[in-house]
Design an enzyme around this catalytic site. Structure first.
Site, short mmCIF file in Angstrom:
data_model
loop_
_atom_site.label_atom_id
_atom_site.label_comp_id
_atom_site.label_asym_id
_atom_site.label_seq_id
_atom_site.Cartn_x
_atom_site.Cartn_y
_atom_site.Cartn_z
N SER A 92 0.82 -1.22 0.00
CA SER A 92 0.00 0.00 0.00
C SER A 92 0.85 1.27 0.00
CB SER A 92 -0.94 0.02 1.20
OG SER A 92 -1.96 -0.95 1.06
N ASP A 261 -9.16 -3.81 2.13
CA ASP A 261 -7.86 -4.50 2.15
C ASP A 261 -7.71 -5.39 3.38
OD1 ASP A 261 -4.89 -4.78 1.45
OD2 ASP A 261 -4.77 -3.78 3.40
#
Length: 456
Positions: A92, A261
């Site tokens: 990320s 996520d």
């Protein structure tokens, strides 16, 4: 002859009316360059997530499979790979660095280059040009994605260092979780700088002026499926829009559905669909804002794909979203309640929406004796089997992600592109820097947007 003359006259009279009708039906002309830019990131939201969400929301009583907001706004795809040193699968931090700065970096980097030097972010550029900035997320505000838009650090894991830099960002709206990373002296510094500091989500409705720091959880916000009526992300998004809109020069806002996520990492289809539903609510809120503010561009994408989710598994051509819909809370929450209640078996059956036979009871009982995490894993496994949901990993995968857009400049995002292209296109649409004139009085350079990068 008279007939021809009358026909020509009638045509001449009708043409202006036809043009007028077309003008009335045509949408209001929008500017070619947006005043406001809204970047929305579904963290981990690979293509399987938006497809699963379509089927999850489908009305089974109709022949048609209804479109979602993602189907409506789809314009392209984007590659997500990090800098070569980190291979093809991004984390990320590197992905957010690409989306915030237009530059590739290594996994773990927070808007720094391969030499760990700061890269200018779209938020910093916007501030220099007189725009307001803000973030609204469901994770801690100093997590990888928001951090890459607001700060610089050699490692995403340096949460305390990153939080300490936020006082220098001058961001107008900071909404999310992360109370544990902001000490009392840090919060006092925000207040001294004119920020309203709140930690009660219910008080957000009373905020009418920027600047605001809202920290509504110790770390991340609760799973959306555990609070189906709270709509925390869409509420924060609407509040951020209302506050940032007060700047006549415009604004840049980043909104993240962070826990899509987290659900993917947990291989939790129930939590994943709950987070997707709330992210869709937030996207729809922004879509409505764009309709009433045609000078606003919205771009939605994912930073990467998480979990390798598959809609179908084990050679069986089927997927059963009704199983997922019937579950009344996240597996994590169901497991915690089952550990604390002697009547745990009935509690699980009610929460899962299906009967528990003796064989399944024995499996759950064995898992329960090993603690919450093991029981939650057993619950997720059973839901996957019954819904026919598959997973390939507890980490990220390297597949391309979708890009969605509407508003002035949306056509730039049509087709295939890289995640750095998204950032560079957005930066190109910002107002041009004002050029100094001979009569201008020199102005000192603004303070750095964040603390120097750690040399550790």
């Amino acid at each position: 002859m008279k007939f021809k003359q009358l026909s020509a006259l009638a045509l001449a009279l009708l043409l202006p009316l036809t043009a007028l009708a077309e003008d009335m039906l045509a949408p209001a002309l929008a500017p070619s360059r947006p005043k406001n830019v809204i970047i929305m990131i579904g963290d981990g939201m690979g293509p399987a997530y938006t497809t699963a969400y379509r089927y999850f929301k489908d009305n089974p009583d109709t022949e048609e499979v209804e479109q979602t907001v993602f189907d409506r706004l789809l314009v392209g795809m984007a590659s997500t790979y990090p800098a070569r040193v980190s291979g093809y699968v991004t984390d990320s931090a590197a992905a957010a660095t690409a989306l915030a700065t237009g530059s590739k970096s290594y996994n773990g980097a927070i808007s720094v280059d391969l030499q760990k030097q700061p890269l200018e972010t779209i938020m910093e550029r916007a501030k220099k040009r007189g725009l307001s900035t803000g973030v609204a997320v469901t994770c801690q505000v100093n997590h990888a994605t928001p951090a890459a838009f607001l700060s610089h650090n050699e490692s995403r894991k340096n949460y305390d260092e990153i939080a300490a830099t936020y006082i220098n960002t001058d961001a107008d709206v900071l909404l999310g979780g992360g109370q544990k990373y902001f000490t009392a002296p840090m919060l006092e510094a925000f207040r001294n700088k004119g920020y309203q500091v709140i930690n009660d989500f219910n008080l957000l409705q009373n905020v009418t002026q920027p600047k605001v720091l809202g920290l509504f959880a110790d770390v991340q916000l609760p799973w959306a499926v555990d609070e189906p009526d709270a709509h925390r992300l869409s509420t924060m998004t609407n509040k951020a829009l209302a506050l940032l809109s007060q700047n006549p020069q415009g604004f840049v806002l980043m909104v993240e559905g962070s826990q899509i996520d987290w659900a993917g990492h947990d291989n939790d289809i129930v939590a994943a669909m709950g987070e997707m539903d709330e992210f869709a609510h937030a996207v729809e809120a922004v879509e409505q804002y764009v309709r009433s503010h045609p000078d606003t561009l919205m771009v939605v994408t994912a930073d990467h794909n998480t979990g390798g989710m598959s809609i179908g598994r084990d050679g069986k051509y089927a997927w059963y979203p009704e199983v997922i819909k019937a579950v009344k809370a996240s597996p994590e929450t169901l497991a915690a309640k089952a550990l604390a209640d002697d009547n745990w078996l009935q509690l699980l059956a009610d929460g899962l929406g299906f009967a528990i036979d003796d064989e399944l009871k024995a499996r759950f009982d064995h898992a329960r004796m090993q603690g919450k995490d093991v029981l939650a894993q057993a619950i997720k496994h059973e839901i996957d089997l019954r819904s026919n949901t598959g997973w390939t990993t507890s980490g990220h995968t390297g597949v391309d992600v979708q890009v969605f857009a509407t508003g002035p400049g949306a056509e730039l995002f049509i087709g295939n592109q890289d995640n750095t292209d998204i950032a560079n296109k957005l930066v190109s649409l910002l107002p041009k820097p004002k050029k100094a004139t001979a009569a201008s009085v020199p102005v000192p350079a603004p303070a750095p947007a964040s603390a120097p990068v750690s040399a550790n």
